[in-house]
Design a protein around this motif. Structure first.
Motif, PDB file in Angstrom:
ATOM      1  N   ALA A 227       0.822  -0.850   0.034  1.00 13.10           N
ATOM      2  CA  ALA A 227       0.401   0.156  -0.137  1.00 13.10           C
ATOM      3  C   ALA A 227       0.802   1.389  -0.030  1.00 13.10           C
ATOM      4  CB  ALA A 227      -0.895  -0.078   1.252  1.00 13.10           C
ATOM      5  N   TYR A 228       1.883   1.386   1.046  1.00 19.33           N
ATOM      6  CA  TYR A 228       2.231   2.656   0.915  1.00 19.33           C
ATOM      7  C   TYR A 228       3.467   3.063  -0.364  1.00 19.33           C
ATOM      8  CZ  TYR A 228       2.327   1.698   5.528  1.00 19.33           C
ATOM      9  OH  TYR A 228       1.922   1.375   7.223  1.00 19.33           O
ATOM     10  N   VAL A 229       3.963   1.840  -1.204  1.00 20.31           N
ATOM     11  CA  VAL A 229       4.495   1.662  -2.398  1.00 20.31           C
ATOM     12  C   VAL A 229       3.298   1.958  -3.729  1.00 20.31           C
ATOM     13  CG1 VAL A 229       5.153   0.590  -4.477  1.00 20.31           C
ATOM     14  CG2 VAL A 229       6.097   0.145  -2.443  1.00 20.31           C
ATOM     15  N   LYS A 230       2.236   1.408  -3.642  1.00 22.48           N
ATOM     16  CA  LYS A 230       1.185   2.076  -4.579  1.00 22.48           C
ATOM     17  C   LYS A 230       0.591   3.591  -4.006  1.00 22.48           C
ATOM     18  CE  LYS A 230      -3.307   0.574  -6.385  1.00 22.48           C
ATOM     19  NZ  LYS A 230      -4.173  -0.203  -5.407  1.00 22.48           N
ATOM     20  N   VAL A 231       0.815   4.713  -3.068  1.00 25.18           N
ATOM     21  CA  VAL A 231       0.767   5.551  -2.502  1.00 25.18           C
ATOM     22  C   VAL A 231       2.044   6.446  -3.585  1.00 25.18           C
ATOM     23  CG1 VAL A 231       0.692   7.445  -0.755  1.00 25.18           C
ATOM     24  CG2 VAL A 231       0.027   5.419  -0.529  1.00 25.18           C
ATOM     25  N   ILE A 232       3.722   6.030  -3.041  1.00 29.40           N
ATOM     26  CA  ILE A 232       4.735   6.415  -3.701  1.00 29.40           C
ATOM     27  C   ILE A 232       4.365   6.892  -4.797  1.00 29.40           C
ATOM     28  CG2 ILE A 232       7.362   6.430  -3.858  1.00 29.40           C
ATOM     29  CD1 ILE A 232       8.076   4.444  -2.201  1.00 29.40           C
ATOM     30  N   ARG A 233       3.566   5.936  -6.008  1.00 28.59           N
ATOM     31  CA  ARG A 233       3.330   5.939  -7.219  1.00 28.59           C
ATOM     32  C   ARG A 233       2.274   6.912  -7.813  1.00 28.59           C
ATOM     33  NH1 ARG A 233       7.651   5.190  -9.865  1.00 28.59           N
ATOM     34  NH2 ARG A 233       7.650   3.086 -10.955  1.00 28.59           N
ATOM     35  N   GLN A 234       1.299   7.250  -7.176  1.00 29.56           N
ATOM     36  CA  GLN A 234       0.775   9.065  -6.688  1.00 29.56           C
ATOM     37  C   GLN A 234       1.386   9.773  -7.111  1.00 29.56           C
ATOM     38  OE1 GLN A 234      -3.172   7.774  -7.057  1.00 29.56           O
ATOM     39  NE2 GLN A 234      -2.078   5.512  -7.057  1.00 29.56           N
ATOM     40  N   PHE A 235       2.600   9.250  -6.246  1.00 28.16           N
ATOM     41  CA  PHE A 235       2.966  11.010  -6.209  1.00 28.16           C
ATOM     42  C   PHE A 235       4.431  11.249  -7.543  1.00 28.16           C
ATOM     43  CE2 PHE A 235       0.926  10.904  -1.902  1.00 28.16           C
ATOM     44  CZ  PHE A 235       0.567  12.670  -2.471  1.00 28.16           C
ATOM     45  N   LEU A 236       5.211   9.808  -7.806  1.00 23.28           N
ATOM     46  CA  LEU A 236       6.441   9.681  -8.292  1.00 23.28           C
ATOM     47  C   LEU A 236       6.013   8.544  -9.386  1.00 23.28           C
ATOM     48  CD1 LEU A 236       8.576  10.025  -5.735  1.00 23.28           C
ATOM     49  CD2 LEU A 236       8.766  11.449  -7.707  1.00 23.28           C
ATOM     50  N   PRO A 237       5.122   8.695 -10.648  1.00 22.26           N
ATOM     51  CA  PRO A 237       4.855   7.876 -11.197  1.00 22.26           C
ATOM     52  C   PRO A 237       6.394   8.084 -12.502  1.00 22.26           C
ATOM     53  CG  PRO A 237       3.943  10.452 -12.080  1.00 22.26           C
ATOM     54  CD  PRO A 237       4.527   9.835 -10.535  1.00 22.26           C
ATOM     55  N   PRO A 238       6.554   6.543 -13.078  1.00 18.93           N
ATOM     56  CA  PRO A 238       7.564   6.178 -14.287  1.00 18.93           C
ATOM     57  C   PRO A 238       7.583   7.800 -14.944  1.00 18.93           C
ATOM     58  CG  PRO A 238       6.523   4.499 -13.569  1.00 18.93           C
ATOM     59  CD  PRO A 238       4.959   5.570 -13.507  1.00 18.93           C
ATOM     60  N   PRO A 239       9.181   8.342 -15.087  1.00 23.39           N
ATOM     61  CA  PRO A 239      10.533   7.393 -14.842  1.00 23.39           C
ATOM     62  C   PRO A 239      11.036   7.394 -13.759  1.00 23.39           C
ATOM     63  CG  PRO A 239      11.011   9.249 -16.272  1.00 23.39           C
ATOM     64  CD  PRO A 239       9.331   9.517 -15.584  1.00 23.39           C
ATOM     65  N   PHE A 240      10.495   8.094 -12.857  1.00 26.19           N
ATOM     66  CA  PHE A 240      10.508   7.953 -11.826  1.00 26.19           C
ATOM     67  C   PHE A 240      10.479   6.179 -11.208  1.00 26.19           C
ATOM     68  CE2 PHE A 240       9.200  12.502 -11.356  1.00 26.19           C
ATOM     69  CZ  PHE A 240       9.938  13.127 -10.270  1.00 26.19           C
ATOM     70  N   LYS A 241      12.147   5.512 -10.506  1.00 21.84           N
ATOM     71  CA  LYS A 241      12.701   4.260  -9.551  1.00 21.84           C
ATOM     72  C   LYS A 241      11.806   4.357  -8.153  1.00 21.84           C
ATOM     73  CE  LYS A 241      13.931   2.967 -13.672  1.00 21.84           C
ATOM     74  NZ  LYS A 241      13.015   2.493 -14.686  1.00 21.84           N
ATOM     75  N   VAL A 242      10.740   3.459  -7.947  1.00 25.98           N
ATOM     76  CA  VAL A 242      10.470   3.111  -6.067  1.00 25.98           C
ATOM     77  C   VAL A 242      11.064   2.020  -5.875  1.00 25.98           C
ATOM     78  CG1 VAL A 242       8.936   2.484  -4.810  1.00 25.98           C
ATOM     79  CG2 VAL A 242       8.648   4.539  -7.139  1.00 25.98           C
ATOM     80  N   LEU A 243      12.007   1.532  -5.035  1.00 25.77           N
ATOM     81  CA  LEU A 243      13.048   1.264  -4.811  1.00 25.77           C
ATOM     82  C   LEU A 243      12.432   0.422  -3.071  1.00 25.77           C
ATOM     83  CD1 LEU A 243      16.861   1.267  -6.240  1.00 25.77           C
ATOM     84  CD2 LEU A 243      14.370   0.312  -7.466  1.00 25.77           C
ATOM     85  N   VAL A 244      12.689  -1.179  -2.873  1.00 26.04           N
ATOM     86  CA  VAL A 244      12.408  -0.946  -1.323  1.00 26.04           C
ATOM     87  C   VAL A 244      13.072  -1.997  -0.683  1.00 26.04           C
ATOM     88  CG1 VAL A 244       9.496  -0.646  -1.611  1.00 26.04           C
ATOM     89  CG2 VAL A 244      10.827  -3.260  -1.796  1.00 26.04           C
ATOM     90  N   HIS A 245      13.857  -1.620   0.956  1.00 26.27           N
ATOM     91  CA  HIS A 245      15.133  -2.269   1.142  1.00 26.27           C
ATOM     92  C   HIS A 245      14.029  -2.824   2.895  1.00 26.27           C
ATOM     93  CE1 HIS A 245      17.894  -3.603   3.529  1.00 26.27           C
ATOM     94  NE2 HIS A 245      18.520  -2.807   4.279  1.00 26.27           N
TER      95      HIS A 245
END
Length: 448
Positions: A227-245
């Motif tokens: 869910a948190y990644v999905k929220v990030i994608r609302q603000f930072l669509p591609p080509p921004f990269k989203v990574l997790v650790h």
């Protein structure tokens, strides 16, 4: 509900799962390898400069394009770490650092003047072209570790990014690739979502490669991470990269990575082995193996046939001890069969044969479950003789004896060579014709 309607519903449910599988198969994972930092920080010993100089070429050879050389935003920056020596040595030798990263911290603004953090200055001095730039967004994190409030962060973050862009020479002379890592990302979303979203909106206007978030205690359920990644994608669509650790903690780590990928993450950063700052983490080695299990073609750009031996080598180097036997995917027992029905097959859905990651099957005798094939193959390992040397009549009698021993209250580790050979001899005496492995004891001392 009619049986026909129930069947149609079942097909629809399975079709949704199949769509997720196809999404995972299609992902070309964006990976930043941290075997030079994440793995040794969880080790009781760590890595020397000489260790690191030997490891870097192995990571390149395996296929990693993005490699973190270390962390520069540590406490007491004047007391240098091996990471400093390593980066300075690479710079001094003129080693190509294309694709290399180091972790840095936010600078400061006082009286309208920006002052870079010591880690940022080191990044420039050491010639490292890219960075993972760390911030805190939970209320506790901003106060305790960041030492700033939201207003200060929002003023400083663009200035810090600007300083990096103006002072760091990126890959092949281009602009540096900058990831913003929200160290306490899951905590921030859970307890401070409004401020977190404000900062994400700010980052959407910045010239950065993307954002990463951590579950640094490994306590957030997979669907929360997704869910948190999905929220990030609302603000930072591609080509921004989203990574997790994702750290190990409650046992969710690899499931959390899958949820993150399904909800829009591009990949992860982490070490190749399981070892991490906590009891483990969702490692790159495990992710590559799991994507290979699904039939993802993009993992073939890596030296998959070297995955298991390389991950094992790195963890043994860090710990000066064997990899824990029961580690999933990468542990010694992960591919030691206790029952032949557990064997994974090359062309079967969701299976991953050990050869695909540079391993091979072994065998482990367990008193309650092991069948004649496993027992015969373990005897072959112990004695060096071929499997067909051990008749099924005798191995079945071994099963009978193990059951009788347990019923009599005897608890014996039959997997150990001396006990296994004694069991075989007992069973052979009870069977006709007798066929004890007379030379077995000569081999047992060399097999563990």
């Amino acid at each position: 509900m009619s049986s026909m309607q129930a069947l149609e519903n079942a097909r629809a449910i399975v079709a949704q799962a199949d769509a997720k599988l196809e999404k995972l198969r299609a992902i070309e994972p964006y990976l930043i390898d941290l075997s030079l930092r994440e793995n040794p920080v969880g080790s009781n010993i760590g890595q020397t400069l000489e260790d690191k100089l030997k490891i870097l070429p192995k990571l390149r050879e395996f296929g990693f394009k993005n490699i973190s050389l270390g962390t520069l935003d540590y406490d007491m920056p004047d007391e240098l770490e091996v990471d400093d020596d390593f980066m300075r040595q690479l710079h001094k030798r003129g080693v190509d650092m294309t694709g290399c990263f180091a972790f840095t911290a936010l600078g400061r603004i006082e009286h309208g003047v920006f002052t870079p953090d010591p880690s940022q200055r080191k990044l420039k001095d050491y010639g490292v072209p890219n960075t993972v730039h760390e911030i805190y967004l939970s209320k506790d994190g901003m106060c305790e570790y960041g030492k700033y409030d939201l207003a200060t962060l929002c003023r400083t973050l663009p200035a810090s990014i600007r300083w990096l862009r103006e002072n760091i020479r990126g890959d092949h002379g281009s602009a540096p690739r900058i990831f913003i890592n929200i160290v306490d990302g899951c905590d921030a979303f859970a307890g401070n979502i409004e401020d977190t979203c404000k900062v994400l909106a700010l980052l959407a206007e910045q010239p950065i490669e993307g954002v990463t978030i951590e579950d640094d205690r490994g306590t957030f359920l997979p669907f929360l991470v997704g869910a948190y990644v999905k929220v990030i994608r609302q603000f930072l669509p591609p080509p921004f990269k989203v990574l997790v650790h994702i750290h190990g903690g409650a046992g969710y780590e690899n499931a959390s990575v899958i949820e993150a990928l399904l909800n829009g993450a591009d990949g992860i950063w982490g070490g190749l082995p399981k070892r991490a700052a906590t009891i483990g983490h969702a490692s790159i080695g495990e992710l590559l193996a799991n994507l290979a299990r699904l039939g993802n073609p993009h993992v073939e750009r890596y030296g998959m046939e070297q995955l298991l031996p390389l991950a094992t080598h790195l963890q043994e180097l860090d710990d000066m001890a064997p990899v824990p036997n029961d580690l999933p995917v990468l542990g010694h027992n992960a591919y030691r069969l206790t029952f032949s029905g557990f064997r994974q097959k090359r062309d079967r859905f969701m299976d991953l044969v050990p050869e695909a990651i540079g391993g091979k099957y072994g065998y482990r005798v367990c008193a309650v479950i092991s069948d004649p094939e496993v027992i015969a193959r373990r005897l072959s390992e112990v004695t060096g003789r071929t499997v067909d040397h051990f008749p099924e009549k005798v191995t079945r009698q071994m099963i009978c004896l193990m059951r009788r021993d347990l019923r009599a209250g005897l608890r014996i580790d039959y997997d150990k060579p001396p006990q296994l050979l004694q069991l075989y001899e007992r069973a052979a005496r009870d069977s006709e014709p007798r066929n004890p492995p007379s030379a077995a004891a000569d081999h047992a001392s060399t097999v563990s």
